[in-house]
Design an enzyme around this catalytic site. Sequence first.
Site, PDB file in Angstrom:
ATOM      1  N   HIS A  88      -4.790   0.842  10.646  1.00 39.36           N
ATOM      2  CA  HIS A  88      -6.071   0.165  10.823  1.00 39.36           C
ATOM      3  C   HIS A  88      -6.486   0.303  12.287  1.00 39.36           C
ATOM      4  O   HIS A  88      -7.032  -0.633  12.864  1.00 39.36           O
ATOM      5  CB  HIS A  88      -5.951  -1.311  10.440  1.00 39.36           C
ATOM      6  CG  HIS A  88      -5.292  -1.555   9.116  1.00 39.36           C
ATOM      7  ND1 HIS A  88      -4.589  -2.700   8.821  1.00 39.36           N
ATOM      8  CD2 HIS A  88      -5.230  -0.785   7.993  1.00 39.36           C
ATOM      9  CE1 HIS A  88      -4.116  -2.616   7.573  1.00 39.36           C
ATOM     10  NE2 HIS A  88      -4.478  -1.477   7.056  1.00 39.36           N
ATOM     11  N   GLU A 109       0.805  -1.225   0.000  1.00 35.99           N
ATOM     12  CA  GLU A 109       0.000   0.000   0.000  1.00 35.99           C
ATOM     13  C   GLU A 109       0.843   1.284   0.000  1.00 35.99           C
ATOM     14  O   GLU A 109       0.369   2.333   0.422  1.00 35.99           O
ATOM     15  CB  GLU A 109      -0.938  -0.002   1.202  1.00 35.99           C
ATOM     16  CG  GLU A 109      -1.989  -1.095   1.132  1.00 35.99           C
ATOM     17  CD  GLU A 109      -3.102  -0.877   2.127  1.00 35.99           C
ATOM     18  OE1 GLU A 109      -4.218  -0.582   1.697  1.00 35.99           O
ATOM     19  OE2 GLU A 109      -2.835  -0.988   3.335  1.00 35.99           O
ATOM     20  N   HIS A 162     -11.534  -0.707   6.198  1.00 38.94           N
ATOM     21  CA  HIS A 162     -10.092  -0.863   6.077  1.00 38.94           C
ATOM     22  C   HIS A 162      -9.330  -0.104   7.164  1.00 38.94           C
ATOM     23  O   HIS A 162      -8.696  -0.730   8.000  1.00 38.94           O
ATOM     24  CB  HIS A 162      -9.686  -0.385   4.673  1.00 38.94           C
ATOM     25  CG  HIS A 162      -8.228  -0.520   4.381  1.00 38.94           C
ATOM     26  ND1 HIS A 162      -7.728  -0.457   3.111  1.00 38.94           N
ATOM     27  CD2 HIS A 162      -7.151  -0.685   5.172  1.00 38.94           C
ATOM     28  CE1 HIS A 162      -6.416  -0.607   3.137  1.00 38.94           C
ATOM     29  NE2 HIS A 162      -6.049  -0.737   4.388  1.00 38.94           N
ATOM     30  N   HIS A 178      -0.636   5.650   7.661  1.00 38.66           N
ATOM     31  CA  HIS A 178      -1.782   4.803   7.306  1.00 38.66           C
ATOM     32  C   HIS A 178      -1.895   3.719   8.364  1.00 38.66           C
ATOM     33  O   HIS A 178      -0.910   3.051   8.684  1.00 38.66           O
ATOM     34  CB  HIS A 178      -1.603   4.157   5.937  1.00 38.66           C
ATOM     35  CG  HIS A 178      -2.579   3.043   5.696  1.00 38.66           C
ATOM     36  ND1 HIS A 178      -3.947   3.226   5.767  1.00 38.66           N
ATOM     37  CD2 HIS A 178      -2.404   1.716   5.447  1.00 38.66           C
ATOM     38  CE1 HIS A 178      -4.562   2.082   5.556  1.00 38.66           C
ATOM     39  NE2 HIS A 178      -3.657   1.137   5.371  1.00 38.66           N
TER      40      HIS A 178
END
Length: 242
Positions: free
Chosen positions: A99, A78, A167, A97
């Site tokens: 989760h 990613e 996500h 980024h």
Amino acid sequence: MAFNLKETIEDLVVANRILSRENVVDAYGHVSVRNPDNPQRFLLSRARAPEAIEADDILEFAFDGEPVDAKGRRPYLERFIHAAIFAVRPDVQSVVHSHSRDVIPFGITGATLRPVMHTCACIGFDVPVWDTQPKFGDTDMLVSNMAMGRDLAARLGVNATALMRGHGSVAVGASLREAVHTAVSLNLNAGFQIKAAALGRVTFLTKGEVDKVNGGQRPYVGVERAWEYWCLRAGLPYRKLG
Ligand SMILES: [Zn+2]
């Protein structure tokens, strides 16, 4: 005074460890920073759990999301999240980024995530939700190419944070430390909001309050204080900024 390349890489390693210690990332998630010697490139670890990352794991990437020299290492799938955001946001020096767990419910229910506490105002008054379905249909939910990265960057717009349906989320900052502070605050705010909603109607900070918190001292002095605290908690050396 800005950090040189070596110091920036060392700070990026610290950022990874802090995000892990503060439960923003676990086996997954990543943080990047612009290369101080070349703003058209950014630094990001090879594919590895953030808690385990060392300076030697850090690779340099171009805005097409590809490593300049992978050194035989496997990059994160990613990485396109970071490339696409850096390409369109010259004000952004760092991208997280994750989760992070308390954030996930807000991406899948339509419930608004918005600052409810003053130190979390950095997440921004508007926290958009990005959904892969309209443009990409059924996917494996991972941002695995530049088209998806660009679509996410467009949904983020000028904001500090965005949620990704089913996500996770992204948080950006004008510095590595700001991005980490915002990512930690996003998860904290989400947790406060879930608890508050179980008790009664949630009173959010007003737009004016969010603007006043964010419009005060720049960079927000709390970021540096928090960074030193997080370094201590994670057993890491603290390097004073400037
Ligand atoms: Zn992800």
